[in-house]
Design a protein around this motif. Structure first.
Motif, PDB file in Angstrom:
ATOM      1  N   UNK A  29       0.830  -1.121  -0.355  1.00 49.15           N
ATOM      2  CA  UNK A  29      -0.127  -0.074   0.080  1.00 49.15           C
ATOM      3  C   UNK A  29       1.219   1.029   0.022  1.00 49.15           C
ATOM      4  N   UNK A  30       0.623   1.921  -0.919  1.00 47.77           N
ATOM      5  CA  UNK A  30       1.347   3.290  -0.519  1.00 47.77           C
ATOM      6  C   UNK A  30       0.839   4.769  -1.152  1.00 47.77           C
ATOM      7  N   UNK A  31       1.560   5.607  -0.948  1.00 50.15           N
ATOM      8  CA  UNK A  31       1.040   7.189  -0.613  1.00 50.15           C
ATOM      9  C   UNK A  31       1.650   7.519  -1.437  1.00 50.15           C
ATOM     10  N   UNK A  32       1.478   8.758  -2.132  1.00 47.27           N
ATOM     11  CA  UNK A  32       1.576  10.183  -2.664  1.00 47.27           C
ATOM     12  C   UNK A  32       1.274  11.593  -2.240  1.00 47.27           C
ATOM     13  N   UNK A  33       1.988  11.600  -1.451  1.00 52.59           N
ATOM     14  CA  UNK A  33       1.509  12.915  -1.204  1.00 52.59           C
ATOM     15  C   UNK A  33       1.359  13.828  -2.253  1.00 52.59           C
ATOM     16  N   UNK A  34       2.083  13.758  -3.290  1.00 52.89           N
ATOM     17  CA  UNK A  34       2.176  15.458  -3.857  1.00 52.89           C
ATOM     18  C   UNK A  34       2.014  16.891  -3.495  1.00 52.89           C
ATOM     19  N   UNK A  35       1.964  17.071  -2.627  1.00 52.74           N
ATOM     20  CA  UNK A  35       2.579  18.876  -1.771  1.00 52.74           C
ATOM     21  C   UNK A  35       3.795  17.847  -0.836  1.00 52.74           C
ATOM     22  N   UNK A  36       4.533  19.060  -1.150  1.00 49.43           N
ATOM     23  CA  UNK A  36       5.585  19.338   0.464  1.00 49.43           C
ATOM     24  C   UNK A  36       5.146  18.816   1.577  1.00 49.43           C
ATOM     25  N   UNK A  37       6.036  17.809   2.470  1.00 53.20           N
ATOM     26  CA  UNK A  37       5.465  18.136   3.686  1.00 53.20           C
ATOM     27  C   UNK A  37       6.889  18.546   4.639  1.00 53.20           C
ATOM     28  N   UNK A  38       6.427  19.265   5.736  1.00 47.65           N
ATOM     29  CA  UNK A  38       8.292  18.715   6.836  1.00 47.65           C
ATOM     30  C   UNK A  38       9.048  17.686   7.003  1.00 47.65           C
ATOM     31  N   UNK A  39       8.867  16.260   6.245  1.00 40.06           N
ATOM     32  CA  UNK A  39       9.292  15.415   5.920  1.00 40.06           C
ATOM     33  C   UNK A  39       9.329  14.260   4.900  1.00 40.06           C
ATOM     34  N   UNK A  40       8.527  15.401   3.976  1.00 37.73           N
ATOM     35  CA  UNK A  40       9.074  14.834   2.203  1.00 37.73           C
ATOM     36  C   UNK A  40       9.467  15.863   1.332  1.00 37.73           C
ATOM     37  N   UNK A  41       9.382  16.211   0.048  1.00 37.16           N
ATOM     38  CA  UNK A  41       9.643  17.166  -0.739  1.00 37.16           C
ATOM     39  C   UNK A  41       8.879  16.118  -2.384  1.00 37.16           C
ATOM     40  N   UNK A  42       7.557  17.492  -2.548  1.00 35.10           N
ATOM     41  CA  UNK A  42       7.573  17.491  -4.178  1.00 35.10           C
ATOM     42  C   UNK A  42       8.622  17.775  -5.363  1.00 35.10           C
ATOM     43  N   UNK A  43       8.595  17.157  -5.786  1.00 34.82           N
ATOM     44  CA  UNK A  43       9.579  16.931  -7.120  1.00 34.82           C
ATOM     45  C   UNK A  43       9.182  16.665  -8.055  1.00 34.82           C
ATOM     46  N   UNK A  44       7.853  16.076  -8.242  1.00 36.46           N
ATOM     47  CA  UNK A  44       7.604  15.734  -9.320  1.00 36.46           C
ATOM     48  C   UNK A  44       7.477  14.180  -9.524  1.00 36.46           C
ATOM     49  N   UNK A  45       8.269  13.488  -8.732  1.00 36.68           N
ATOM     50  CA  UNK A  45       8.631  12.264  -8.396  1.00 36.68           C
ATOM     51  C   UNK A  45       7.003  11.698  -7.530  1.00 36.68           C
ATOM     52  N   UNK A  46       6.548  10.292  -7.834  1.00 36.18           N
ATOM     53  CA  UNK A  46       5.641   9.156  -6.904  1.00 36.18           C
ATOM     54  C   UNK A  46       6.700   7.694  -7.592  1.00 36.18           C
ATOM     55  N   UNK A  47       5.416   6.744  -6.652  1.00 40.12           N
ATOM     56  CA  UNK A  47       6.331   5.830  -7.498  1.00 40.12           C
ATOM     57  C   UNK A  47       6.567   4.793  -6.080  1.00 40.12           C
ATOM     58  N   UNK A  48       6.636   3.661  -6.655  1.00 38.59           N
ATOM     59  CA  UNK A  48       7.144   2.668  -5.751  1.00 38.59           C
ATOM     60  C   UNK A  48       8.446   1.468  -6.536  1.00 38.59           C
ATOM     61  N   UNK A  49       9.103   0.777  -5.105  1.00 39.49           N
ATOM     62  CA  UNK A  49      10.517   0.254  -5.485  1.00 39.49           C
ATOM     63  C   UNK A  49      10.998  -0.623  -4.732  1.00 39.49           C
ATOM     64  N   UNK A  50      10.874  -2.082  -6.079  1.00 41.63           N
ATOM     65  CA  UNK A  50      11.124  -3.043  -5.150  1.00 41.63           C
ATOM     66  C   UNK A  50      12.605  -3.273  -5.707  1.00 41.63           C
ATOM     67  N   UNK A  51      13.533  -3.970  -5.398  1.00 45.42           N
ATOM     68  CA  UNK A  51      14.665  -4.329  -5.936  1.00 45.42           C
ATOM     69  C   UNK A  51      14.702  -5.538  -5.037  1.00 45.42           C
ATOM     70  N   UNK A  52      15.205  -7.239  -5.600  1.00 47.75           N
ATOM     71  CA  UNK A  52      15.758  -8.453  -5.335  1.00 47.75           C
ATOM     72  C   UNK A  52      15.185  -8.884  -5.956  1.00 47.75           C
ATOM     73  N   UNK A  53      15.508 -10.451  -5.128  1.00 47.34           N
ATOM     74  CA  UNK A  53      15.083 -12.107  -5.641  1.00 47.34           C
ATOM     75  C   UNK A  53      14.913 -12.838  -4.409  1.00 47.34           C
ATOM     76  N   UNK A  54      14.146 -14.387  -4.907  1.00 45.21           N
ATOM     77  CA  UNK A  54      14.015 -14.457  -4.324  1.00 45.21           C
ATOM     78  C   UNK A  54      14.840 -16.190  -4.540  1.00 45.21           C
ATOM     79  N   UNK A  55      15.961 -16.123  -3.316  1.00 48.93           N
ATOM     80  CA  UNK A  55      17.190 -17.217  -2.925  1.00 48.93           C
ATOM     81  C   UNK A  55      16.347 -19.178  -2.506  1.00 48.93           C
ATOM     82  N   UNK A  56      15.947 -19.698  -3.603  1.00 52.99           N
ATOM     83  CA  UNK A  56      15.236 -21.038  -3.546  1.00 52.99           C
ATOM     84  C   UNK A  56      16.475 -22.180  -2.774  1.00 52.99           C
ATOM     85  N   UNK A  57      17.613 -21.898  -3.681  1.00 53.92           N
ATOM     86  CA  UNK A  57      18.241 -22.774  -3.234  1.00 53.92           C
ATOM     87  C   UNK A  57      19.813 -22.205  -3.952  1.00 53.92           C
TER      88      UNK A  57
END
Length: 822
Positions: A99-127
């Motif tokens: 569940x991801x949330x994008x403010x779309x406005x700057x706050x005192x915890x985050x800045x709005x710079x025209x980006x939005x999104x969710x990012x996950x990088x990785x793999x499952x190592x079964x063996x």
């Protein structure tokens, strides 16, 4: 709790994805659901992933909560989290959901710079032979959540948006493996991991926050009333609540309430009776003390009912929540939950700081069963490593209250308060660091903040006063100086010089701004329009040259010289020392009152004479920086005199609730008293300092405080304006540990220490001080009138000097020591 992370691959394969298409402005206050399904032939050996979002995410594996993040950051230096998903994966079908949330406005915890999104990088190592890439890309699916109303108001100008969640529009069980997502579209791909505005991805560098169950202590008031105008579709729920009249009622609008409170000490188990058309019932819940967490609701409803919740720190005499203060300021930290039919649970997405929660039940057509209204407590995961106990119960309460205040203001940053702003103000952070070192001994959170301050540096060398931030009026030159000093503070208390090595070039750039600003006068003053010179809330003279500002510049030069010498830049160190000497002489020429043995706070270049204002501030900093050292005892006497006459001077200075401009003797705030107390202890006025702690902080406890207030004048007239939990006021915690226990480092990282406990008017004390080399323990008891029985325990790699009256200085090594002093 996150699992230990297996080694990560170096390159990023994951792509920024989202659950809807559109331009940047079309994602304002938007929530999305994202899923990735895959099958495993066996439970995996490891599944290391890196995950981030612009701006926030909650990650689930097979419908089980894993973590939330990322830690606050500037988009150019995007923070990511690392976690091993293996403990949540199993043989057969699996799903990773976010569940991801994008403010779309700057706050005192985050800045709005025209980006939005969710990012996950990785793999499952079964063996060793079988791996499955699970990075975010087109193989993920995503949709916009229609359950969250996007047309809501911000909580405050510093925070994000009110949550208005409609359970009837939600997608049930969307995070479970069995959920059929064949109708979901492919996730929208924005681009590679380092697509703008991301220039570099940085590891979180701090642990995930702690989350534990929290319960309300009870109900303090019950109300009933008529719903306000447009109650069903209002954008600002706080404004609706502020305009409604809540009437106290003794009638049994909540069945079984008394029995429920007797057994569970919470609102759990009560039944809300029907309200009637366009009416509401309400209760105010008390957590028992200031806290912070994610509110949870567990109810059984007919469908269509609305539950509004408002978070606050104080209530009125009749128990009602304070939504609009006496000055007219509106507190809109309010959320809404719209019920569907049946039993349902919901936890709000963002955490809040509060003591009280007003819960308003609207449109209740049939009795509603409330199984639970409680919260998930959250905070930075520190462990109590320090301790303080003495013969005075009041000082024990003051120390403990400071620790709890500090705990609530530690999250993904040292923040000013958990309620109104949740902002990483760096003047606050320097004080909080010292409190942390007395109570917890954590290093990572301050180190991260130092780096973020450097990342906020603008082209001329100044830094923002808080970060991340794009409020350009929040570039604070005095906080830039505090940041420079913080780098040395960190090294001296930890022995870790990595921030010095990483940020010294930025320090040089910052000091160049001050060198140009001071010019040939070697004094600092009004920095120009558009730049905020804060110093303190006290009404200090700032129209010309200012003593406190100039002495803060001197302190930063002293620290910069030490850093340069540590790095082997001897010529740079000599230059900074020479500049510091010039500043010291200039301060004496401009501000020193030879007759009064004190420093004036200001100097008017137009009138070519001092501005006759005597404040604790400049005199305190003169002591701390060693200016006019032969007169420190007399200077300290002036600082102590203002403390002793605090109430009279504050009343004389005040126009209403704040000190008037031009006050002859401005009173330092509870924030600046961190430095005032240090100066008093340093110049032999420890008894006055201890009396001041008892009086000023004890007064807050008498007012019912469970955490330290933002200001001395925090009271009924300012409830709803100023914060009731501000860790910049918590300095007595570290002062008591250092003065009563007497433990101070004399070499970086506590390699060597000075042990100089002071008895004051106490009979006994036990103090444990954290250090990077292990805890240092001091225990003493009064022996007769002026004697002391003393026991000391030092870690193996720490040596020290015992320095107390009645005994010659003694060298200490690691281990236990016992002394008797007369």
């Amino acid at each position: 709790m996150a699992h230990r992370v297996a080694p990560q691959r170096e390159e990023w394969k994951g792509l920024w994805i989202w659950g809807s298409a559109g331009l940047a402005h079309e994602h304002r206050n938007e929530y999305v659901y994202l899923r990735k399904t895959f099958r495993l032939t066996a439970p995996p050996a490891a599944a290391p992933v890196r995950v981030s979002a612009d701006n926030r995410y909650v990650l689930y594996v097979n419908a089980r909560f894993v973590c939330r993040g990322p830690a606050r950051c500037e988009p150019r230096f995007q923070s990511y989290d690392e976690v091993d998903l293996a403990p949540w994966l199993r043989r057969g079908k699996n799903v990773i959901a976010a569940l991801a949330h994008h403010y779309g406005e700057s706050t005192f915890q985050s800045l709005e710079r025209g980006g939005w999104g969710f990012l996950l990088d990785g793999e499952v190592r079964v063996n060793r032979k079988e791996t499955i890439d699970i990075s975010s890309d087109w193989t993920w699916k995503g949709i916009r959540s229609e359950a969250y109303n996007r047309k809501t108001t911000r909580y405050t100008v510093q925070l994000g948006f009110q949550e208005d969640f409609d359970a009837a529009k939600d997608v049930p069980r969307w995070a479970r493996p069995q959920f059929n997502d064949t109708g979901w579209p492919e996730a929208q791909v924005r681009g590679a991991a380092t697509i703008m505005p991301v220039e570099r991805l940085e590891p979180r560098g701090i642990p995930f926050e702690r989350e534990t169950p929290g319960r309300f202590a009870g109900i303090v008031a019950r109300f009933a009333g008529r719903n306000g105008k447009d109650w069903q579709d209002c954008e600002n729920i706080g404004l609706l609540l502020a305009g409604e009249k809540r009437m106290t009622t003794q009638q049994a609008v909540f069945k079984n309430e008394k029995a429920a409170l007797q057994s569970t000490r919470s609102a759990n188990g009560m039944i809300v009776r029907p309200t009637g058309p366009d009416r509401f019932h309400a209760v105010v819940l008390d957590a028992g003390r200031e806290t912070c967490g994610f509110l949870r609701i567990d109810v059984e409803a007919a469908g269509g009912e609305i539950i509004d919740v408002h978070y606050c720190e104080h209530v009125r005499p009749n128990g009602d929540a304070i939504i609009r203060s006496q000055t007219g300021a509106l507190n809109s930290t309010t959320d809404r939950y719209r019920c569907r039919k049946g039993r349902q649970q919901h936890q709000f997405f963002s955490w809040k700081g509060f003591r009280y929660v007003l819960a308003v039940f609207r449109n209740v057509r049939r009795p509603m069963k409330v199984y639970g209204i409680d919260y998930t407590f959250t905070s930075y995961p520190v462990e109590r490593r320090g301790a303080f106990e003495c013969s005075d119960p009041l000082l024990n309460r003051i120390w403990e209250t400071g620790v709890w205040t500090e705990q609530l203001c530690m999250h993904d940053a040292y923040m000013d308060c958990p309620w109104r702003e949740q902002a990483q103000w760096w003047g606050d952070a320097r004080v909080q660091w010292r409190v942390n070192m007395a109570a917890f001994g954590d290093q990572a959170l301050f180190r991260r903040g130092i780096r973020q301050a450097a990342q906020s540096q603008v082209h001329d060398g100044l830094t923002y006063g808080l970060f991340p931030c794009e409020c350009h009026s929040c570039i604070l030159p005095d906080y830039t100086l505090v940041w420079v000093c913080s780098i040395w503070d960190y090294y001296f208390y930890t022995g870790d010089d990595s921030p010095i090595r990483e940020h010294f070039d930025a320090v040089v750039k910052a000091m160049k701004w001050f060198e140009n600003h001071a010019g040939k006068t070697h004094l600092c003053g009004f920095p120009g329009h558009g730049i905020w010179l804060f110093l303190d809330w006290a009404p200090l003279f700032k129209a010309g040259y200012n003593a406190t500002f100039s002495l803060q510049y001197l302190e930063a030069l002293q620290m910069a010289a030490k850093m340069a010498r540590h790095l082997g830049y001897d010529s740079q160190a000599r230059r900074y020392r020479a500049m510091a000497a010039k500043v010291g002489r200039a301060v004496v020429r401009a501000f020193w009152d030879a007759k009064g043995r004190q420093f004036w706070e200001g100097y008017s270049p137009q009138d070519r004479r001092p501005y006759r204002q005597v404040a604790q501030h400049g005199n305190t900093y003169a002591i701390l920086t060693g200016v006019q050292k032969p007169w420190h005892r007399q200077i300290g006497r002036r600082v102590a005199w203002i403390l002793e006459n605090h109430d009279r001077l504050f009343a004389a200075n005040s126009g209403g609730n704040v000190q008037r401009p031009g006050a002859d003797h401005p009173i330092a705030s509870s924030f600046f008293y961190a430095y005032v107390l240090q100066a008093l202890f340093q110049t032999g006025y420890g008894d006055q300092a201890l009396a001041g702690i008892r009086k000023l902080w004890g007064r807050m406890l008498d007012d019912g405080a469970t955490t330290w207030y933002e200001s001395w004048n925090h009271g009924p007239k300012t409830y709803g304006d100023s914060s009731a939990c501000h860790a910049w006021s918590a300095s007595p915690t570290y002062h008591l540990s250092e003065q009563v226990g007497g433990v101070t480092p004399t070499a970086p990282g506590f390699e060597t220490v000075r042990i100089a406990p002071r008895m004051f008017d106490l009979d006994w004390a036990k103090v444990r001080s954290p250090s990077p080399r292990g805890p240092i323990e001091v225990e003493w008891g009064r022996r007769g009138r002026n004697g002391m029985n003393l026991q000391i325990k030092l870690p193996r790699r720490v040596s020290g000097v015992l320095d107390i009256p009645g005994l010659p200085q003694k060298t200490l090594t690691g281990g236990k020591h016992a002394f008797t002093a007369e």
